[in-house]
Motif scaffolding. Structure first.
Motif, mmCIF file in Angstrom:
data_model
loop_
_atom_site.group_PDB
_atom_site.id
_atom_site.type_symbol
_atom_site.label_atom_id
_atom_site.label_comp_id
_atom_site.label_asym_id
_atom_site.label_seq_id
_atom_site.Cartn_x
_atom_site.Cartn_y
_atom_site.Cartn_z
ATOM 1 N N UNK A 52 -25.484 35.534 -9.817
ATOM 2 C CA UNK A 52 -24.789 35.057 -8.620
ATOM 3 C C UNK A 52 -24.305 33.621 -8.811
ATOM 4 N N UNK A 53 -25.096 32.804 -9.495
ATOM 5 C CA UNK A 53 -24.711 31.417 -9.742
ATOM 6 C C UNK A 53 -23.471 31.349 -10.639
ATOM 7 N N UNK A 54 -23.413 32.229 -11.644
ATOM 8 C CA UNK A 54 -22.244 32.266 -12.522
ATOM 9 C C UNK A 54 -21.013 32.754 -11.768
ATOM 10 N N UNK A 55 -21.212 33.734 -10.888
ATOM 11 C CA UNK A 55 -20.095 34.204 -10.063
ATOM 12 C C UNK A 55 -19.533 33.070 -9.218
ATOM 13 N N UNK A 56 -20.426 32.266 -8.642
ATOM 14 C CA UNK A 56 -19.974 31.137 -7.820
ATOM 15 C C UNK A 56 -19.149 30.157 -8.661
ATOM 16 N N UNK A 79 -32.079 42.533 -7.189
ATOM 17 C CA UNK A 79 -31.227 41.495 -7.759
ATOM 18 C C UNK A 79 -29.761 41.905 -7.738
ATOM 19 N N UNK A 80 -29.446 43.163 -8.079
ATOM 20 C CA UNK A 80 -28.058 43.607 -8.093
ATOM 21 C C UNK A 80 -27.496 43.703 -6.682
ATOM 22 N N UNK A 81 -28.342 43.972 -5.695
ATOM 23 C CA UNK A 81 -27.865 43.921 -4.306
ATOM 24 C C UNK A 81 -27.426 42.500 -3.964
ATOM 25 N N UNK A 82 -28.211 41.530 -4.414
ATOM 26 C CA UNK A 82 -27.867 40.134 -4.149
ATOM 27 C C UNK A 82 -26.576 39.741 -4.864
ATOM 28 N N UNK A 85 -19.143 39.896 -2.552
ATOM 29 C CA UNK A 85 -18.460 40.180 -1.284
ATOM 30 C C UNK A 85 -18.184 38.887 -0.514
ATOM 31 N N UNK A 86 -19.143 37.992 -0.525
ATOM 32 C CA UNK A 86 -18.988 36.724 0.184
ATOM 33 C C UNK A 86 -17.937 35.849 -0.489
ATOM 34 N N UNK A 87 -17.992 35.752 -1.826
ATOM 35 C CA UNK A 87 -17.066 34.876 -2.539
ATOM 36 C C UNK A 87 -15.624 35.362 -2.426
ATOM 37 N N UNK A 88 -15.413 36.684 -2.564
ATOM 38 C CA UNK A 88 -14.037 37.186 -2.536
ATOM 39 C C UNK A 88 -13.452 37.096 -1.128
ATOM 40 N N UNK A 143 -18.896 50.917 -0.679
ATOM 41 C CA UNK A 143 -17.764 51.132 0.233
ATOM 42 C C UNK A 143 -17.218 49.813 0.792
ATOM 43 N N UNK A 144 -18.090 48.816 0.955
ATOM 44 C CA UNK A 144 -17.662 47.543 1.540
ATOM 45 C C UNK A 144 -16.639 46.829 0.662
ATOM 46 N N UNK A 145 -16.637 47.133 -0.633
ATOM 47 C CA UNK A 145 -15.714 46.461 -1.547
ATOM 48 C C UNK A 145 -14.264 46.806 -1.233
ATOM 49 N N UNK A 146 -14.006 48.049 -0.866
ATOM 50 C CA UNK A 146 -12.634 48.480 -0.658
ATOM 51 C C UNK A 146 -11.946 47.676 0.445
ATOM 52 N N UNK A 147 -12.716 47.220 1.427
ATOM 53 C CA UNK A 147 -12.135 46.445 2.530
ATOM 54 C C UNK A 147 -11.788 45.025 2.118
ATOM 55 N N UNK A 148 -12.348 44.562 1.004
ATOM 56 C CA UNK A 148 -12.104 43.184 0.562
ATOM 57 C C UNK A 148 -10.851 43.055 -0.284
ATOM 58 N N UNK A 149 -10.286 44.167 -0.724
ATOM 59 C CA UNK A 149 -9.090 44.112 -1.560
ATOM 60 C C UNK A 149 -7.837 44.353 -0.723
#
Length: 267
Positions: free
Chosen positions: A159-163, A196-199, A205-208, A229-235
């Protein structure tokens, strides 16, 4: 002529030693002049930019130490003419490119260009090439995130690397390509999931959702059934790739024959 803001931005980017930003603004000036009917001037500006970019050669992004080797950067020369996909996919790709080129105009009307794109389809159907086409046609670098190196066994590190990646894309315009995206975007309710993968997914989801840069975010997967499923709404758009139909197969064969003949002439 160029607007006052464009002139000031050109000067700032020059003295800040930001050549890519300078090129981007110069191309915006060219587009502005073309819109006013000054096609010769616009053409000259584009030619100058193209020549200078070629002189400099490929740009290597200065990634933070923790991200070196995690994100690979290149400047593809893959034009949309070589991409063999269905007419529907081609049209939607053209629309994303057009909106990017008109992003300043869209912003002036309170709108934003489509810049978060999810690509879904079997291997070999053109997803990676599409990312290269976007980068080439938009004249910005392609930054490929090495997802296999992104995910680590240490709690909180992924998550830190993603940030860091999202912070970096805010300051560095480009196409950011997450291939094999299901590695971090897997369904949170899956029985074999770990906390961990949920986090990690929640962090993505938060960053995008919070990202407001002009950078293009491309995610690609061969396994859409694994995605949360939540990912599809972010694109902003989801492109579904299929194996080539007869029309696309013929185009691929014709293009391959053309390349072969060109190579034979050179040798």
């Amino acid at each position: 002529m160029a607007t006052a803001d464009q002139i000031k931005s050109l000067i700032r980017s020059h003295f800040s030693d930001e050549p890519e930003r300078f090129y981007t603004i110069a191309l915006q000036v060219a587009a502005h002049e073309a819109k006013k009917g000054h096609s010769d001037l616009a053409h000259d500006i584009r030619n100058i930019v193209d020549v200078e970019r070629k002189k400099r050669g490929p740009r290597v992004l200065s990634f933070p130490q923790d991200l070196k080797g995690l994100v690979l950067t290149e400047e593809p020369e893959t034009s949309k003419q070589v991409l063999v996909v269905s007419d529907d996919i081609q049209g939607r790709i053209n629309q994303v490119i057009h909106e990017y080129r008109q992003r300043s105009k869209l912003k002036s009307h309170g709108l934003s260009h489509r810049r978060k794109i999810l690509l879904i389809g079997p291997p070999g159907t053109g997803k990676t090439m599409t990312a290269k086409v976007f980068a080439h046609e938009m004249k910005i670098p392609l930054n490929t995130v090495q997802v296999d190196r992104l995910v680590t066994k240490f709690m909180g590190e992924t998550s830190a690397k993603l940030r860091q990646i999202f912070n970096f894309m805010q300051e560095n315009l480009g196409v950011y390509f997450f291939d094999e995206f299901d590695a971090i975007g897997g369904e949170r309710s899956m029985d074999n999931d770990v906390g961990e993968m949920r986090r990690v997914l929640n962090a993505f989801l938060q960053f995008i959702e919070q990202d407001t840069s002009d950078s293009i975010i491309i995610a690609a997967t061969n396994n859409p059934q694994l995605l949360d499923r939540a990912l599809f709404r972010r694109f902003d758009d989801v492109l579904y790739y299929e194996r080539p139909a007869d029309k696309e197969k013929q185009a691929l064969i014709s293009w391959d024959s053309y390349l072969s003949s060109r190579f034979a002439l050179k040798t």
